[in-house]
Scaffold this motif. Structure first.
Motif, PDB file in Angstrom:
ATOM      1  N   THR A   1       0.795  -1.231   0.000  1.00 18.77           N
ATOM      2  CA  THR A   1       0.000   0.000   0.000  1.00 18.77           C
ATOM      3  C   THR A   1       0.829   1.283   0.000  1.00 18.77           C
ATOM      4  O   THR A   1       0.290   2.357   0.180  1.00 18.77           O
ATOM      5  CB  THR A   1      -1.013   0.049   1.179  1.00 18.77           C
ATOM      6  OG1 THR A   1      -0.324   0.272   2.392  1.00 18.77           O
ATOM      7  CG2 THR A   1      -1.843  -1.216   1.250  1.00 18.77           C
ATOM      8  N   VAL A   2       2.135   1.180  -0.180  1.00 16.45           N
ATOM      9  CA  VAL A   2       2.935   2.400  -0.367  1.00 16.45           C
ATOM     10  C   VAL A   2       3.302   2.464  -1.844  1.00 16.45           C
ATOM     11  O   VAL A   2       3.874   1.525  -2.391  1.00 16.45           O
ATOM     12  CB  VAL A   2       4.227   2.402   0.477  1.00 16.45           C
ATOM     13  CG1 VAL A   2       4.957   3.725   0.283  1.00 16.45           C
ATOM     14  CG2 VAL A   2       3.921   2.180   1.945  1.00 16.45           C
TER      15      VAL A   2
ATOM     16  N   GLY B   1      -1.465   6.276  -8.571  1.00 16.45           N
ATOM     17  CA  GLY B   1      -2.265   5.049  -8.670  1.00 16.45           C
ATOM     18  C   GLY B   1      -3.286   4.961  -7.554  1.00 16.45           C
ATOM     19  O   GLY B   1      -3.666   5.964  -6.945  1.00 16.45           O
ATOM     20  N   LYS B   2      -3.699   3.731  -7.218  1.00 17.28           N
ATOM     21  CA  LYS B   2      -4.833   3.554  -6.309  1.00 17.28           C
ATOM     22  C   LYS B   2      -4.509   3.856  -4.851  1.00 17.28           C
ATOM     23  O   LYS B   2      -5.418   3.915  -4.012  1.00 17.28           O
ATOM     24  CB  LYS B   2      -5.399   2.140  -6.443  1.00 17.28           C
ATOM     25  CG  LYS B   2      -4.433   1.036  -6.046  1.00 17.28           C
ATOM     26  CD  LYS B   2      -5.092  -0.330  -6.231  1.00 17.28           C
ATOM     27  CE  LYS B   2      -4.119  -1.441  -5.846  1.00 17.28           C
ATOM     28  NZ  LYS B   2      -4.734  -2.767  -5.977  1.00 17.28           N
ATOM     29  N   TYR B   3      -3.227   4.030  -4.506  1.00 15.00           N
ATOM     30  CA  TYR B   3      -2.867   4.332  -3.120  1.00 15.00           C
ATOM     31  C   TYR B   3      -2.425   5.778  -2.917  1.00 15.00           C
ATOM     32  O   TYR B   3      -2.159   6.200  -1.792  1.00 15.00           O
ATOM     33  CB  TYR B   3      -1.724   3.423  -2.654  1.00 15.00           C
ATOM     34  CG  TYR B   3      -2.055   1.949  -2.690  1.00 15.00           C
ATOM     35  CD1 TYR B   3      -3.153   1.449  -1.994  1.00 15.00           C
ATOM     36  CD2 TYR B   3      -1.268   1.065  -3.419  1.00 15.00           C
ATOM     37  CE1 TYR B   3      -3.458   0.095  -2.027  1.00 15.00           C
ATOM     38  CE2 TYR B   3      -1.559  -0.295  -3.444  1.00 15.00           C
ATOM     39  CZ  TYR B   3      -2.654  -0.782  -2.754  1.00 15.00           C
ATOM     40  OH  TYR B   3      -2.948  -2.111  -2.776  1.00 15.00           O
ATOM     41  N   GLY B   4      -2.311   6.525  -4.021  1.00 17.12           N
ATOM     42  CA  GLY B   4      -1.651   7.833  -3.942  1.00 17.12           C
ATOM     43  C   GLY B   4      -2.512   8.939  -3.356  1.00 17.12           C
ATOM     44  O   GLY B   4      -3.681   8.744  -3.008  1.00 17.12           O
ATOM     45  N   HIS B   5      -1.888  10.116  -3.236  1.00 17.18           N
ATOM     46  CA  HIS B   5      -2.540  11.330  -2.711  1.00 17.18           C
ATOM     47  C   HIS B   5      -3.073  11.129  -1.293  1.00 17.18           C
ATOM     48  O   HIS B   5      -4.134  11.637  -0.934  1.00 17.18           O
ATOM     49  CB  HIS B   5      -3.666  11.795  -3.645  1.00 17.18           C
ATOM     50  CG  HIS B   5      -3.196  12.095  -5.032  1.00 17.18           C
ATOM     51  ND1 HIS B   5      -2.250  13.065  -5.299  1.00 17.18           N
ATOM     52  CD2 HIS B   5      -3.520  11.540  -6.231  1.00 17.18           C
ATOM     53  CE1 HIS B   5      -2.020  13.095  -6.610  1.00 17.18           C
ATOM     54  NE2 HIS B   5      -2.767  12.180  -7.184  1.00 17.18           N
ATOM     55  N   THR B   6      -2.319  10.373  -0.514  1.00 20.60           N
ATOM     56  CA  THR B   6      -2.776  10.065   0.846  1.00 20.60           C
ATOM     57  C   THR B   6      -1.665  10.272   1.865  1.00 20.60           C
ATOM     58  O   THR B   6      -0.487  10.334   1.523  1.00 20.60           O
ATOM     59  CB  THR B   6      -3.247   8.602   0.947  1.00 20.60           C
ATOM     60  OG1 THR B   6      -2.233   7.753   0.390  1.00 20.60           O
ATOM     61  CG2 THR B   6      -4.565   8.377   0.227  1.00 20.60           C
ATOM     62  N   VAL B   7      -2.089  10.364   3.120  1.00 17.33           N
ATOM     63  CA  VAL B   7      -1.174  10.369   4.259  1.00 17.33           C
ATOM     64  C   VAL B   7      -1.576   9.160   5.086  1.00 17.33           C
ATOM     65  O   VAL B   7      -2.738   9.035   5.492  1.00 17.33           O
ATOM     66  CB  VAL B   7      -1.328  11.673   5.075  1.00 17.33           C
ATOM     67  CG1 VAL B   7      -0.429  11.636   6.294  1.00 17.33           C
ATOM     68  CG2 VAL B   7      -1.009  12.890   4.209  1.00 17.33           C
ATOM     69  N   LYS B   8      -0.626   8.239   5.316  1.00 13.48           N
ATOM     70  CA  LYS B   8      -0.981   6.943   5.900  1.00 13.48           C
ATOM     71  C   LYS B   8      -0.159   6.636   7.143  1.00 13.48           C
ATOM     72  O   LYS B   8       1.015   6.994   7.224  1.00 13.48           O
ATOM     73  CB  LYS B   8      -0.770   5.838   4.863  1.00 13.48           C
ATOM     74  CG  LYS B   8      -1.771   5.932   3.728  1.00 13.48           C
ATOM     75  CD  LYS B   8      -1.508   4.928   2.631  1.00 13.48           C
ATOM     76  CE  LYS B   8      -0.326   5.322   1.784  1.00 13.48           C
ATOM     77  NZ  LYS B   8      -0.411   4.834   0.411  1.00 13.48           N
ATOM     78  N   GLN B   9      -0.806   5.955   8.085  1.00 13.19           N
ATOM     79  CA  GLN B   9      -0.156   5.557   9.324  1.00 13.19           C
ATOM     80  C   GLN B   9       0.015   4.039   9.321  1.00 13.19           C
ATOM     81  O   GLN B   9      -0.938   3.305   9.044  1.00 13.19           O
ATOM     82  CB  GLN B   9      -1.020   5.982  10.517  1.00 13.19           C
ATOM     83  CG  GLN B   9      -0.413   5.665  11.876  1.00 13.19           C
ATOM     84  CD  GLN B   9      -1.373   5.967  13.008  1.00 13.19           C
ATOM     85  OE1 GLN B   9      -2.596   5.971  12.822  1.00 13.19           O
ATOM     86  NE2 GLN B   9      -0.851   6.220  14.198  1.00 13.19           N
ATOM     87  N   TYR B  10       1.244   3.605   9.637  1.00 17.07           N
ATOM     88  CA  TYR B  10       1.561   2.181   9.653  1.00 17.07           C
ATOM     89  C   TYR B  10       2.111   1.777  11.019  1.00 17.07           C
ATOM     90  O   TYR B  10       2.691   2.598  11.738  1.00 17.07           O
ATOM     91  CB  TYR B  10       2.643   1.862   8.605  1.00 17.07           C
ATOM     92  CG  TYR B  10       2.187   2.034   7.183  1.00 17.07           C
ATOM     93  CD1 TYR B  10       1.622   0.975   6.483  1.00 17.07           C
ATOM     94  CD2 TYR B  10       2.305   3.254   6.536  1.00 17.07           C
ATOM     95  CE1 TYR B  10       1.197   1.126   5.175  1.00 17.07           C
ATOM     96  CE2 TYR B  10       1.879   3.415   5.229  1.00 17.07           C
ATOM     97  CZ  TYR B  10       1.321   2.350   4.553  1.00 17.07           C
ATOM     98  OH  TYR B  10       0.899   2.515   3.264  1.00 17.07           O
TER      99      TYR B  10
END
Length: 321
Positions: free
Chosen positions: A86-87, A112-121
Motif C-alpha cells: 500500500t505504499v 495510482g490507487k494508493y496515492g494522494h494520501t497520508v498513511k499511518q503504519y
C-alpha cells in the motif's frame, strides 16, 4: 606509468576527498562512513528518512519498480526488514512515539490507487489509518483530500501538520486534531505572506512555532502552532536554491536545511522565543555533486543527522562532534 605528474594529480584527488567540507573553523558533524553496514539494500531512489529515537530505528522511504518502499535499519546501520504493501511513491516519512507504542506516517504522492494520501503504519508495515481519498487528487477537506502531500510532522499529543503539496494543485499547511479533524488551514498558491509555492517540509519547534520549507519561493515561513497565524519568514539565505527540508537539532539551537540543487546542507541559527528575525547560516556542508539531498531527519537523542539523497540513491548519517 606512475610519474611525477600522476603523483601530483593523485595527491590533489586525495586532498579533494579528505579536505573538510565545512566552512568556518569548527566542524559540527562528521560523516559516519560505516552507516549503513549494507548499502546494497538501497535499491531505489531514497526520498525520505525518519528516526525513531526511542527505539533506535531508522526508516527509509524509496521509490522504484519492484523495490521495497520502506526499509528499516538500526541506528548502528544494520538492515532489519522492509515492507511494501500500500505504499506507492513515498515522499515524506515521520515516526510518532507515544506511551503506548510507535507508528510510522508516510505521505504518498503516487498517482495510482494508493496515492494522494497520508498513511499511518505499524513499525512492521501494517496499515492503520488513511487520510485523504486514495488515488484521487483534490483540494476539498471533507473528506480530507490531498494533491501530492509532501511532508508530515506529528506532535506527541497526536496533533498533525501536513504540507500539501509537492507541485499539485494545493499549496497549503494543514493542522489536524488527534482524531483527524481540521483545526486550521492556511495557504494558497502565491508568493505573498502566508502563501506557498511547493510547501515541501514541515517541523515544529519547542516554542510553539511551525516551520515550513516554502521551496518554490526560496524561503522558510513560520506560523503559530495554536492559531495558524503567520509569524515571519526567512528570505535571505536561499537565493541559490530553495529549502527542501527543515528539521531542528536535538537542542533546538539550529535548523538543518537541505538544498537539493546545490547539494548542500545549511545549518542555521534558530531564534529562541520572540522575533523570528532573519536567517543566519552558521555552517554548511557541501555534499558531492549530484548527491541531491531531498529530506533529512534528526535523532533527537544522539543528535545524528540522516540525509536522504535522491541522486546518490543512499541515506547518509552525520554524527555531531
Amino acid at each position: 606509468e606512475f610519474n611525477y605528474y600522476t603523483f601530483i594529480l593523485y595527491s590533489q584527488v586525495l586532498k579533494a576527498e579528505y579536505s573538510s567540507p565545512w566552512k568556518g573553523e569548527q566542524q559540527m558533524y562528521k560523516l559516519d562512513i560505516g552507516w549503513p553496514k549494507t548499502p546494497e539494500h538501497f535499491t531505489g531512489q531514497t526520498f525520505c528518512v525518519a528516526v525513531d529515537s526511542l527505539h533506535g530505528l531508522v526508516y527509509v522511504g524509496q521509490r522504484g519498480d519492484n523495490v521495497p518502499k520502506v526499509l528499516v535499519f538500526s541506528e548502528e546501520g544494520y538492515f532489519l526488514h522492509s515492507w511494501n504493501d500500500t505504499v506507492e511513491m513515498p515522499h515524506g516519512i515521520f515516526v510518532w512515539n507515544t506511551a503506548t507504542g510507535s507508528s510510522v506516517w508516510v505521505t504518498d504522492v503516487g498517482t495510482g490507487k494508493y496515492g494522494h494520501t497520508v498513511k499511518q503504519y505499524s513499525p512492521l508495515g501494517k496499515l492503520m489509518q488513511v487520510l485523504g481519498t486514495p488515488g484521487n487528487a483534490g483540494s476539498s477537506l471533507i473528506p480530507l483530500q490531498f494533491d501530492q502531500p509532501a511532508d508530515i510532522f506529528v506532535e506527541e499529543t497526536g496533533e498533525i501538520y501536513v504540507v500539501d503539496g509537492d507541485g499539485g494543485m494545493n499549496n497549503r499547511l494543514l493542522k489536524l486534531s488527534d482524531d483527524y479533524k481540521e483545526i486550521w488551514l492556511t495557504g494558497t498558491n502565491g508568493s505573498g505572506i502566508g502563501q506557498f509555492k511547493i510547501p515541501h517540509s514541515v517541523t515544529v519547534d519547542a516554542f510553539g512555532r511551525v516551520w515550513v520549507a516554502d521551496r518554490g519561493n526560496k524561503r522558510i515561513q513560520v506560523f503559530d502552532k495554536v492559531t495558524g497565524e503567520w509569524l515571519g519568514s526567512w528570505n535571505g539565505c536561499f537565493s541559490e536554491d530553495g529549502p527542501y527540508s527543515v528539521r531542528f537539532t536535538a537542542d533546538y539551537k539550529y535548523l538543518i536545511v537541505a538544498q537539493l540543487n546545490i547539494n548542500r546542507l545549511a545549518i542555521l541559527a534558530a531564534p529562541p522565543v520572540g522575533s523570528i528575525g532573519d536567517c543566519a547560516i552558521v555552517h554548511s556542508v557541501q555534499l558531492a555533486d549530484e548527491t541531491k539531498p531531498h529530506l533529512v531527519d534528526v535523532d533527537m537523542r544522539s543528535g545524528a543527522v540522516y540525509v536522504a539523497e535522491i541522486g546518490a540513491q543512499q541515506v547518509q548519517k552525520y554524527v555531531p562532534l
